[in-house]
Design a protein around this motif. Structure first.
Motif, PDB file in Angstrom:
ATOM      1  N   GLN A 207     -11.173 -47.128  86.911  1.00 18.26           N
ATOM      2  CA  GLN A 207     -10.282 -46.054  87.280  1.00 18.26           C
ATOM      3  C   GLN A 207     -10.721 -44.530  87.317  1.00 18.26           C
ATOM      4  O   GLN A 207     -11.107 -43.698  88.046  1.00 18.26           O
ATOM      5  N   ASP A 208     -11.438 -44.441  85.853  1.00 16.66           N
ATOM      6  CA  ASP A 208     -12.022 -42.971  85.479  1.00 16.66           C
ATOM      7  C   ASP A 208     -13.318 -43.101  86.250  1.00 16.66           C
ATOM      8  O   ASP A 208     -13.502 -41.763  86.874  1.00 16.66           O
ATOM      9  N   ARG A 209     -14.182 -44.016  86.587  1.00 15.25           N
ATOM     10  CA  ARG A 209     -15.196 -44.040  87.492  1.00 15.25           C
ATOM     11  C   ARG A 209     -14.828 -43.551  88.632  1.00 15.25           C
ATOM     12  O   ARG A 209     -15.589 -42.602  89.313  1.00 15.25           O
ATOM     13  N   ALA A 210     -13.592 -44.042  89.534  1.00 15.50           N
ATOM     14  CA  ALA A 210     -13.189 -43.669  90.621  1.00 15.50           C
ATOM     15  C   ALA A 210     -13.015 -42.077  90.702  1.00 15.50           C
ATOM     16  O   ALA A 210     -13.245 -41.545  91.749  1.00 15.50           O
ATOM     17  N   ASP A 211     -12.212 -41.608  89.645  1.00 14.98           N
ATOM     18  CA  ASP A 211     -11.948 -40.414  89.641  1.00 14.98           C
ATOM     19  C   ASP A 211     -13.021 -39.299  89.507  1.00 14.98           C
ATOM     20  O   ASP A 211     -12.911 -38.094  89.866  1.00 14.98           O
ATOM     21  N   ALA A 212     -14.041 -39.843  88.784  1.00 16.72           N
ATOM     22  CA  ALA A 212     -15.133 -38.990  88.383  1.00 16.72           C
ATOM     23  C   ALA A 212     -16.303 -38.879  89.523  1.00 16.72           C
ATOM     24  O   ALA A 212     -17.148 -37.916  89.783  1.00 16.72           O
ATOM     25  N   THR A 213     -16.211 -39.750  90.608  1.00 14.16           N
ATOM     26  CA  THR A 213     -17.185 -39.471  91.716  1.00 14.16           C
ATOM     27  C   THR A 213     -16.662 -38.931  93.052  1.00 14.16           C
ATOM     28  O   THR A 213     -15.503 -38.682  93.226  1.00 14.16           O
TER      29      THR A 213
ATOM     30  N   LEU B  94     -18.522 -39.685  95.723  1.00 18.74           N
ATOM     31  CA  LEU B  94     -19.179 -40.530  96.710  1.00 18.74           C
ATOM     32  C   LEU B  94     -18.003 -41.547  97.134  1.00 18.74           C
ATOM     33  O   LEU B  94     -17.607 -42.367  96.354  1.00 18.74           O
ATOM     34  N   PRO B  95     -17.728 -41.608  98.395  1.00 22.08           N
ATOM     35  CA  PRO B  95     -16.587 -42.497  98.851  1.00 22.08           C
ATOM     36  C   PRO B  95     -16.798 -43.927  98.903  1.00 22.08           C
ATOM     37  O   PRO B  95     -15.781 -44.572  98.369  1.00 22.08           O
ATOM     38  N   ASN B  96     -18.105 -44.396  98.851  1.00 22.53           N
ATOM     39  CA  ASN B  96     -18.199 -45.657  98.606  1.00 22.53           C
ATOM     40  C   ASN B  96     -18.220 -46.234  97.188  1.00 22.53           C
ATOM     41  O   ASN B  96     -17.644 -47.425  96.786  1.00 22.53           O
ATOM     42  N   VAL B  97     -18.625 -45.473  96.137  1.00 23.70           N
ATOM     43  CA  VAL B  97     -18.527 -45.676  94.665  1.00 23.70           C
ATOM     44  C   VAL B  97     -17.077 -45.665  94.318  1.00 23.70           C
ATOM     45  O   VAL B  97     -16.389 -46.646  93.710  1.00 23.70           O
ATOM     46  N   ARG B  98     -16.213 -44.759  94.998  1.00 20.30           N
ATOM     47  CA  ARG B  98     -14.933 -44.694  94.896  1.00 20.30           C
ATOM     48  C   ARG B  98     -14.174 -45.846  95.205  1.00 20.30           C
ATOM     49  O   ARG B  98     -13.113 -46.350  94.460  1.00 20.30           O
ATOM     50  N   ALA B  99     -14.297 -46.178  96.556  1.00 20.05           N
ATOM     51  CA  ALA B  99     -13.673 -47.464  96.924  1.00 20.05           C
ATOM     52  C   ALA B  99     -13.884 -48.766  96.126  1.00 20.05           C
ATOM     53  O   ALA B  99     -12.924 -49.531  95.877  1.00 20.05           O
ATOM     54  N   VAL B 100     -15.285 -48.918  95.814  1.00 18.79           N
ATOM     55  CA  VAL B 100     -15.572 -50.063  94.806  1.00 18.79           C
ATOM     56  C   VAL B 100     -14.926 -50.151  93.446  1.00 18.79           C
ATOM     57  O   VAL B 100     -14.349 -50.987  93.024  1.00 18.79           O
TER      58      VAL B 100
END
Length: 63
Positions: free
Chosen positions: A16-22, A24-30
């Motif tokens: 979740q932290d990784r998604a919040d910090a990026t 890049l939409p593809n990185v967020r989705a994964v």
């Protein structure tokens, strides 16, 4: 092998932290998909741990 509940929640938070910090939409989705999967795994692990605790609390029948 069943994962430890705390491990699963930690992994969910990490993703979740990784998604919040990026940005890049593809990185967020994964990362969001991984976080959701780890949350589900944590819920399963919690049910298994609860069941194991209930079973160990019940004394064996005396015959």
């Amino acid at each position: 092998m069943t994962q430890d509940v705390n491990f699963c929640w930690d992994q969910a938070q990490l993703h979740q932290d990784r998604a919040d910090a990026t940005d890049l939409p593809n990185v967020r989705a994964v990362a969001l998909a991984a976080a959701l999967s780890w949350r589900k795994e944590a819920e399963i692990a919690q049910r298994v741990a609860d069941r194991r605790d209930r079973r160990s609390a019940v004394p064996a029948p005396l015959y």
